[in-house]
Design an enzyme around this catalytic site. Structure first.
Site, PDB file in Angstrom:
ATOM      1  N   LYS A 115       8.063   2.230   1.153  1.00  0.00           N
ATOM      2  CA  LYS A 115       7.645   3.445   1.854  1.00  0.00           C
ATOM      3  C   LYS A 115       8.385   4.667   1.364  1.00  0.00           C
ATOM      4  CE  LYS A 115       5.574   2.411   6.279  1.00  0.00           C
ATOM      5  NZ  LYS A 115       5.777   2.582   7.711  1.00  0.00           N
ATOM      6  N   LYS A 193      -6.286  -4.097   0.407  1.00  0.00           N
ATOM      7  CA  LYS A 193      -5.965  -4.289   1.819  1.00  0.00           C
ATOM      8  C   LYS A 193      -6.544  -3.137   2.637  1.00  0.00           C
ATOM      9  CE  LYS A 193      -1.923  -4.441   4.771  1.00  0.00           C
ATOM     10  NZ  LYS A 193      -1.470  -5.560   5.528  1.00  0.00           N
ATOM     11  N   LYS A 196      -6.197   2.759   6.722  1.00  0.00           N
ATOM     12  CA  LYS A 196      -6.798   4.044   7.049  1.00  0.00           C
ATOM     13  C   LYS A 196      -6.452   5.094   5.985  1.00  0.00           C
ATOM     14  CE  LYS A 196      -5.118   5.989  10.596  1.00  0.00           C
ATOM     15  NZ  LYS A 196      -4.556   7.281  10.189  1.00  0.00           N
TER      16      LYS A 196
END
Ligand code: TRP
Length: 328
Positions: A115, A193, A196
């Site tokens: 991340k 995968k 959104k």
């Protein structure tokens, strides 16, 4: 106290829920709610780690996620559904845990490294994300945490923190375990995968028409160009959806796809119909719940009261173990 084992589950209010979240997590929680004493948290503080600039969206997102939880079938009579920031004990335990974990342990976690790369996150709060998650779990002395494989290390870290606490201050906290269940893999429209942020998702809030339109564009076996061409269901993302939404897909979809008799256009129409049918009750319940604003906020307020009762009892033990229960 009830003899049932305790489960803590949580999800971030980061925008519209998609069918990957629904099939992979929520439906599983719904199955578990009768067997366990369950606490289901909307982790608004965790959502801040990535989206601290847009706090004005939080209230609506929290509300919508509560609606999703209940539309999917979580029963507020059985489960304490609540907002993380309503139970300040999560923050207190997070702070105490932060003293007994090293920074390198956190910077080595793959979730942190990925991340950090993706989003350029480098805050103190983001580094502590898994420590806060450990506190979410341990503040209820939860036995089990239903999560996907991607969260495995976070649950392991929570167990490790509980153990370390117990070693330092005496047996107080349970070491929680991850509860992995067979989760169907829901591919995104592009075969990656579902997410959104990749805009390859089917949202619970999409209409049936939007759903069908999005599925029309879904990737298929690239070698099957027109009807008549033989297809390979085993590599086709649309077929993966059939496996979740079409009964006996291996009999009714796979053979005619392989033979070429079933074309992708018709195959997608079938998956649209079945998926929309499966989501219809949830979508309908969603509309009703969404229009009962006061009811939803009441559920959350009551859920927090129940959660707080348990969290406060655990925190009293924690302070006592640390000999920091000054007035006791
Ligand atoms: N990290 C979890 C996720 O991304 C969300 C979460 C926060 C969580 N606190 C939790 C999940 C506690 C389970 C238990 O999915």
């Amino acid at each position: 106290m009830s003899a049932k084992e305790v489960i803590l589950s949580g999800m971030q209010p980061s925008g519209e829920l998609h069918i990957g979240n629904l099939e992979g997590a929520l439906r599983n929680w719904v199955r578990l709610q009768d067997q366990y004493e369950m606490y289901s948290c909307i982790v608004d503080w965790h959502a801040l780690t990535g989206d601290y600039e847009h706090t004005e969206l939080m209230k609506e997102r929290v509300f919508q996620l509560a609606v999703d939880y209940m539309a999917a079938g979580l029963d507020p009579e059985k489960v304490a559904i609540f907002i993380q920031s309503d139970v300040k004990e999560h923050a207190e335990l997070h702070l105490l845990f932060s003293m007994i974990i090293t920074v390198p342990t956190l910077t080595r976690l793959p979730t942190y490294l990925e991340k950090k790369e993706d989003k350029g996150l480098d805050s103190y709060g983001f580094l502590g994300y898994p420590v806060l998650q450990a506190a979410d779990i341990c503040v209820y002395n939860a036995d089990k945490v239903p999560v996907g494989k991607d969260q495995e290390k976070h649950i392991w870290l929570a167990a490790d923190l509980a153990k370390r606490f117990n070693t330092l201050y005496g047996p107080t906290l349970k070491e929680p375990q991850a509860l992995f269940t067979k989760i169907p893999t829901i591919p995104g429209l592009d075969g990656r995968k579902m997410s959104k942020s990749l805009d390859n998702h089917i949202a619970i809030t999409h209409t049936e028409e939007e759903t069908a339109a999005r599925l029309k564009k879904m990737f298929t076996d690239p070698q099957k160009i027109r009807k008549g061409d033989p297809g390979r269901p085993e590599i086709c993302p649309v077929y993966m959806l059939h496996q979740v939404y079409t009964p006996e897909a291996e009999k009714v979809i796979a053979p005619p796809c392989r033979s070429g008799e079933l074309g992708c256009v018709d195959c997608k129409k079938m998956v649209s119909r079945n998926l929309n049918e499966a989501l219809r009750p949830i979508r309908e319940k969603r509309v009703v719940l969404e229009n009962n604003k006061d009811y939803i906020w009441d559920v959350l307020r009551n859920g927090a009261t129940r959660a707080r009762t348990r969290a406060q009892a655990v925190m009293e033990k924690v302070r006592a173990a640390m000999k920091m229960d000054y007035y006791g």
